[in-house]
Motif scaffolding. Structure first.
Motif, PDB file in Angstrom:
ATOM      1  N   ARG A 176       0.840  -1.205   0.000  1.00 23.86           N
ATOM      2  CA  ARG A 176       0.000   0.000   0.000  1.00 23.86           C
ATOM      3  C   ARG A 176       0.874   1.255   0.000  1.00 23.86           C
ATOM      4  NH1 ARG A 176      -2.561   3.580   3.704  1.00 23.86           N
ATOM      5  NH2 ARG A 176      -4.843   3.719   3.514  1.00 23.86           N
ATOM      6  N   PRO A 177       0.663   2.198  -0.937  1.00 24.50           N
ATOM      7  CA  PRO A 177       1.492   3.423  -0.980  1.00 24.50           C
ATOM      8  C   PRO A 177       1.005   4.460   0.033  1.00 24.50           C
ATOM      9  CG  PRO A 177      -0.050   3.423  -2.809  1.00 24.50           C
ATOM     10  CD  PRO A 177      -0.251   2.114  -2.102  1.00 24.50           C
ATOM     11  N   SER A 178       1.221   4.170   1.305  1.00 22.56           N
ATOM     12  CA  SER A 178       0.617   4.959   2.384  1.00 22.56           C
ATOM     13  C   SER A 178       1.074   6.410   2.408  1.00 22.56           C
ATOM     14  CB  SER A 178       0.912   4.294   3.736  1.00 22.56           C
ATOM     15  OG  SER A 178       0.360   2.999   3.788  1.00 22.56           O
ATOM     16  N   ALA A 179       2.348   6.670   2.083  1.00 20.09           N
ATOM     17  CA  ALA A 179       2.872   8.044   2.156  1.00 20.09           C
ATOM     18  C   ALA A 179       2.169   8.952   1.148  1.00 20.09           C
ATOM     19  CB  ALA A 179       4.374   8.047   1.920  1.00 20.09           C
ATOM     20  N   THR A 180       2.033   8.492  -0.095  1.00 21.53           N
ATOM     21  CA  THR A 180       1.391   9.334  -1.108  1.00 21.53           C
ATOM     22  C   THR A 180      -0.138   9.347  -0.951  1.00 21.53           C
ATOM     23  OG1 THR A 180       1.723   7.443  -2.596  1.00 21.53           O
ATOM     24  CG2 THR A 180       3.193   9.328  -2.861  1.00 21.53           C
TER      25      THR A 180
END
Length: 355
Positions: A176-180
């Motif tokens: 999961r691309p949590s930062a973006t």
């Protein structure tokens, strides 16, 4: 888990060999389909040029004045876990007339795993690549070997995923691309059968993500380290997809599982590595999720890749996706995520996100 609850079991090596002619077939390679999204308000005017290239053809598509951009994702959400399994086994979808193979085309890795540098005087090897490394380079475009692909994200992550429905891709939750996502703009791209820059079946960005509400964005229970991704392009309609099954205790030690993925030590994560005849040595329950131990060789980039097998009813089903590494009774091995909760998540996607 009781085997009586599962209608179909994986085919062992002898059974698969006997039924290979029945399950396999020759046929045309699934057609290439390339989809590119470009920015701008003016309708693009692509120019296509076809040239002879050795014993094949080169198709050159130019879109003047256009800039290709990833299509941003739309929604990220969670679903509640259900108390009882909605199903224990889900079926696959095999396109008509296309090539199907029980034995993939593969070649040796060649130069072997990449050596990693560290403190002076020491050598390091990639984590949990076993001495009996059974990985090869995948050279097959036949079903089901072409269903696993490279996953890249706006966070700079790279891993693996597999088609599990008409418009569905399954990967690891920790992809999961949590930062973006937190910054309000994110993307994920799935490219099945990707190999060294070649995308024989095109690619699709992910429109929506779902995982269980009991998981956080930074802490993952290994037994629930799977995530369902809805694709903008219904790639499973023309490529097909595999089914899924809960792992049963009676299958421990059976050398029936195959894995495809994009480990960093094979072509820098840009080439598909395949291993067949792998086994699961142990499994542990976590509510309705499963930790599954394997000594198959895995590395960074394998995350989210499937472990799958042919079953007695002729379907191909995954039982888990790659999560990471863990310690089982003091023995450090690779660990996979599966179980009834994985099946329920896929079932939810097939019911709520049809093509």
């Amino acid at each position: 888990m009781m085997a009586a609850h599962l209608r179909h079991r994986p085919l062992d090596e002898a059974d698969l060999e006997v039924r290979a002619d029945e399950l396999s077939r020759t046929g045309p390679t699934i057609h290439t389909r390339l989809v590119t999204r470009v920015a701008g308000s003016v309708e693009p005017s692509p120019r296509v040029e076809v040239k002879r290239d050795g014993d094949g053809w080169k198709v050159d598509v130019e879109v003047p004045g256009a800039v290709a951009v990833p299509r941003p994702g739309l929604t990220v959400g969670t679903i509640e876990r259900v108390a009882a399994p909605t199903a224990r086994q889900l079926d696959a979808s095999i396109p008509t007339r296309v090539a199907v193979s029980t034995d993939p085309e593969m070649t040796p890795l060649g130069s072997g795993p990449v050596k990693l540098s560290g403190r002076p005087g020491r050598e390091y090897t990639p984590l949990l690549v076993t001495p009996s490394d059974g990985r090869h380079l995948l050279g097959s475009h036949a079903w089901p070997w072409n269903l696993t692909g490279l996953v890249t994200t706006s966070d700079g992550k790279a891993g693996s995923g597999v088609l599990i429905g008409d418009r569905l891709m399954l990967t690891a939750h920790h992809m999961r691309p949590s930062a973006t996502i937190a910054r309000g703009s994110w993307w994920m791209t799935f490219t099945p059968n990707f190999d060294s820059g070649n995308a024989p079946f095109g690619s699709s960005n992910v429109s929506d993500l779902r995982h269980y509400d009991s998981e956080s964005d930074t802490q993952y229970i290994v037994g629930h380290d799977f995530m369902l991704c809805r694709l903008f392009e219904p790639m499973g309609q023309h490529l097909g997809f595999i089914g899924a099954s809960t792992f049963d205790d009676d299958w421990r030690g059976m050398n029936v599982w195959s894995n495809v993925g994009y480990p960093i030590d094979v072509g820098g994560g840009q080439r598909p590595a395949v291993q067949t005849g792998q086994s699961m040595e142990d499994d542990y329950e976590d509510d309705s999720g499963q930790y599954i131990e394997t000594e198959a060789s895995l590395n960074h980039g394998n995350s989210g890749g499937p472990f799958f097998s042919w079953f007695t009813d002729g379907h191909v089903r995954l039982c888990s996706v790659v999560s990471g590494e863990t310690s089982f009774n003091g023995d450090v091995d690779n660990v996979l995520a599966g179980g009834d909760d994985m099946i329920n998540l896929i079932s939810w996607g097939r019911a709520n996100w049809p093509a």
